[in-house]
Design an enzyme around this catalytic site. Structure first.
Site, PDB file in Angstrom:
ATOM      1  N   THR A  38       0.956  -1.187  -0.182  1.00  0.00           N
ATOM      2  CA  THR A  38       0.024   0.024  -0.047  1.00  0.00           C
ATOM      3  C   THR A  38       0.982   1.371  -0.058  1.00  0.00           C
ATOM      4  O   THR A  38       2.221   1.313   0.028  1.00  0.00           O
ATOM      5  CB  THR A  38      -0.770   0.130   1.325  1.00  0.00           C
ATOM      6  OG1 THR A  38      -0.172   0.325   2.403  1.00  0.00           O
ATOM      7  CG2 THR A  38      -1.662  -1.208   1.432  1.00  0.00           C
ATOM      8  N   CYS A  39       0.212   2.471   0.250  1.00  0.00           N
ATOM      9  CA  CYS A  39       0.889   3.498   0.062  1.00  0.00           C
ATOM     10  C   CYS A  39       1.849   3.807   1.384  1.00  0.00           C
ATOM     11  O   CYS A  39       2.842   4.452   1.468  1.00  0.00           O
ATOM     12  CB  CYS A  39       0.231   4.890   0.032  1.00  0.00           C
ATOM     13  SG  CYS A  39      -1.047   4.894   1.340  1.00  0.00           S
ATOM     14  N   SER A  51      -2.863   1.289  10.920  1.00  0.00           N
ATOM     15  CA  SER A  51      -2.803   2.508  10.018  1.00  0.00           C
ATOM     16  C   SER A  51      -2.375   3.694  10.199  1.00  0.00           C
ATOM     17  O   SER A  51      -2.240   3.992  11.342  1.00  0.00           O
ATOM     18  CB  SER A  51      -4.278   2.546   9.291  1.00  0.00           C
ATOM     19  OG  SER A  51      -4.584   1.267   8.630  1.00  0.00           O
ATOM     20  N   GLY A  97     -10.680   2.416   6.676  1.00  0.00           N
ATOM     21  CA  GLY A  97     -11.341   0.993   6.200  1.00  0.00           C
ATOM     22  C   GLY A  97     -10.909   0.626   4.977  1.00  0.00           C
ATOM     23  O   GLY A  97     -11.100  -0.432   4.373  1.00  0.00           O
ATOM     24  N   GLN A  98     -10.170   1.664   4.207  1.00  0.00           N
ATOM     25  CA  GLN A  98      -9.692   1.118   3.023  1.00  0.00           C
ATOM     26  C   GLN A  98      -8.640  -0.019   2.700  1.00  0.00           C
ATOM     27  O   GLN A  98      -8.647  -0.866   1.825  1.00  0.00           O
ATOM     28  CB  GLN A  98      -9.044   2.484   2.372  1.00  0.00           C
ATOM     29  CG  GLN A  98      -8.882   2.192   0.808  1.00  0.00           C
ATOM     30  CD  GLN A  98      -8.062   3.464  -0.145  1.00  0.00           C
ATOM     31  OE1 GLN A  98      -7.687   4.300   0.656  1.00  0.00           O
ATOM     32  NE2 GLN A  98      -8.260   3.303  -1.381  1.00  0.00           N
ATOM     33  N   GLN A 158      -7.580  -3.392   0.131  1.00  0.00           N
ATOM     34  CA  GLN A 158      -6.224  -3.419  -0.320  1.00  0.00           C
ATOM     35  C   GLN A 158      -5.547  -5.032   0.155  1.00  0.00           C
ATOM     36  O   GLN A 158      -4.993  -5.607  -0.580  1.00  0.00           O
ATOM     37  CB  GLN A 158      -5.233  -2.651   0.415  1.00  0.00           C
ATOM     38  CG  GLN A 158      -5.303  -1.163  -0.203  1.00  0.00           C
ATOM     39  CD  GLN A 158      -4.871  -0.132   0.733  1.00  0.00           C
ATOM     40  OE1 GLN A 158      -4.773  -0.326   1.981  1.00  0.00           O
ATOM     41  NE2 GLN A 158      -4.502   1.048   0.112  1.00  0.00           N
ATOM     42  N   GLY A 215      -5.516  10.103 -11.682  1.00  0.00           N
ATOM     43  CA  GLY A 215      -5.308   8.604 -11.367  1.00  0.00           C
ATOM     44  C   GLY A 215      -6.974   8.187 -11.508  1.00  0.00           C
ATOM     45  O   GLY A 215      -7.485   9.205 -10.961  1.00  0.00           O
ATOM     46  N   MET A 235      -7.866   4.591  -4.750  1.00  0.00           N
ATOM     47  CA  MET A 235      -7.636   5.586  -3.716  1.00  0.00           C
ATOM     48  C   MET A 235      -8.084   7.013  -4.492  1.00  0.00           C
ATOM     49  O   MET A 235      -8.745   7.744  -4.118  1.00  0.00           O
ATOM     50  CB  MET A 235      -6.238   5.886  -3.547  1.00  0.00           C
ATOM     51  CG  MET A 235      -5.932   7.042  -2.461  1.00  0.00           C
ATOM     52  SD  MET A 235      -6.218   6.744  -0.893  1.00  0.00           S
ATOM     53  CE  MET A 235      -4.932   5.557  -0.377  1.00  0.00           C
TER      54      MET A 235
END
Length: 479
Positions: A49-50, A109, A115-116, A120, A192, A196
């Site tokens: 993830t990021c 996180s 919740g994202q 992922q 993008g 996200m």
């Protein structure tokens, strides 16, 4: 075999290291294949993830597994092993399970409770399934992680402890002003069209931006997103949103028209350079000064909405999309992963976090018990198979010694012998499953094999057949 995770995140490494270690989406499949090709690993999944890169594997050797997974992460990320090693963390067996479940609940996180991460984790499992690198252990692990995360969000108020990285970033840009009030009437550019970026676009539309441009390398994906955001009954349609899809080549011109920009692409280089931002800021300032309505106004120079004092940039990409030099550009405010990490360190924790931690602990115990019970199942099956073979052999011998038995008598004797064997095996097999589910219960399988002189190859064959029956496709259907 045992679960091992090697990784680094915003908690263990500075953003500059995370940025250098980022693994491109198209490279993750090769990483998984190389992992299962390595001697210590039988299964593999990568969660990227990021703000985290983690490699999960089912290994038969701890030290060799740590060394191999660390080397693979360095090789596929492009960062040197010496650069990564000081920031890598290692979790093994129950601690690895606890870590993933905590991640799934948003406890690990950057913004607690977001919740994202569930999406992922779901994507990580899907990639491992597509690459056929997720067997029974990782399928079970990641699917239960998704269930635990959903349980935490449904049974507690963890959502109130934090929000998505997008919302948190917009709050940092808005400062003391409510995000909806800050965003209302603004022109937005989202670069993008992935998950996200789509979340960012949706959040901005709900906050009340008047115009939205979505730029993406594949314009069709951008067009699909704008259609969704403006379809009848949507927030965009109700707010009179003007939305359009543009090519990446149009980003520079769109930048000069925008009040707020959110970028989150998979690009390996900068999408917005310092020079491009400086040029756009100068053009934008001139237009605002001229009052021509190109930037910062919702309806021309006579609009009641005041011009935005700054060009607000939110960079959610890893590696970064926007040149950090934008910090030094007059009339520009940049919030990126690094500044979000600093801001989130002081974010308040909700009381519900303790409840989520309790859920995680309970679920880790349940997962461990289920895995230990599953570990002994092939041995129990092999024992019952051996008992059935003994019964069949003895009945065949009885047929030779008493050939005059009629079918009814033979069936009754066979049934009686089977009942005796089943009753003798019932209590010990039920009890051994209960004992095996407890911590330290793995040795009971070995004891059964020794006591009954079970063929290890027979037990292994049962395990292989069971794993094939519960392979990736079965797991995907069950998810």
């Amino acid at each position: 075999m045992s679960l091992l995770v090697v990784g680094l995140s915003h908690r263990s490494a500075p953003v500059s290291v995370l940025e250098h270690a980022a693994i491109a989406p198209e490279a993750r499949g090769k990483l998984l294949q190389d992992t299962v090709s390595a001697e210590p690993a039988a299964e593999a999944a990568v969660l990227s993830t990021c703000n985290r890169i983690e490699l999960y594997a089912d290994v038969d050797k701890f030290h060799a597994g740590v060394a191999e997974l660390s080397t693979l992460l360095a090789r596929h990320s492009g960062a040197g092993l010496d650069e990564l090693t000081p920031y890598l963390y290692v979790h093994y067996e129950d601690r690895a399970v606890h870590h993933l479940f905590s991640v799934a609940c948003g406890l690990d996180s950057m913004v607690v409770g977001e919740g994202q991460i569930l999406g992922q984790i779901k994507d990580a499992l899907a990639v491992a399934q597509e690459q056929h690198t997720a067997g029974r252990l990782l399928n079970d692990l990641f699917q239960q992680a998704l269930r635990v995360g959903k349980r935490a969000h449904s049974e507690t108020g963890i959502d109130k402890a934090g929000q998505s990285l997008v919302t948190f970033g917009l709050e940092q840009l808005a400062g003391d002003t409510d995000v909806a009030e800050w965003a209302r009437g603004k022109r937005a550019l989202v670069i993008g069209a992935g998950s996200m970026s789509s979340l960012a676009a949706t959040t901005l539309v709900r906050a009340g931006v008047s115009e939205l441009a979505v730029a993406n390398r594949t314009v069709e994906r951008a067009e699909r997103l704008t259609r969704i955001l403006t379809e009848p009954g949507s927030a965009g349609a109700l707010n009179g949103l003007t939305a359009r899809a543009v090519a990446m080549t149009a980003v520079q011109s769109e930048l000069a028209l925008a009040d707020v920009v959110v970028s989150c692409t998979g690009a390996t280089g900068l999408v917005l350079t310092g020079e491009a931002i400086e040029t756009a800021a100068e053009t934008r300032a001139a237009r605002i000064a001229a009052g021509d309505g190109y930037a910062g106004t919702a309806g021309g120079s006579g609009s009641a909405v005041a011009p935005a004092p700054e060009l607000a940039l939110l960079d959610l990409a890893m590696p970064r999309d926007i040149d950090a030099a934008a910090h030094r550009t007059e009339g520009v405010r940049l919030v990126d992963i690094e500044s979000l990490a600093d801001a989130s360190a002081d974010a308040p924790m909700a009381a519900d976090v303790d409840r989520v931690r309790g859920i995680v602990s309970d679920e880790v115990a349940a997962f461990g018990a289920a895995q230990r019970a599953a570990h002994i199942t092939p041995t129990v099956v092999a024992l019952r198979t051996m008992a059935a073979d003994v019964v069949a052999s003895e009945i065949a011998r009885l047929d030779g010694r008493l050939p005059d038995l009629d079918d009814k008598e033979r069936a009754e004797i066979t049934q009686t012998v089977r009942r005796v064997v089943d009753k003798l095996l019932h209590a010990p097999t039920v009890r051994v499953k209960q004992l095996a589910s407890e911590p330290g219960g793995a040795g009971y399988a070995d004891a059964l094999r020794e006591l009954f002189d079970l063929d290890p190859q027979t037990v292994a064959a049962v395990s292989r057949a069971d794993t094939r029956a519960d392979g990736p496709h079965t797991a995907r259907e069950r998810a």
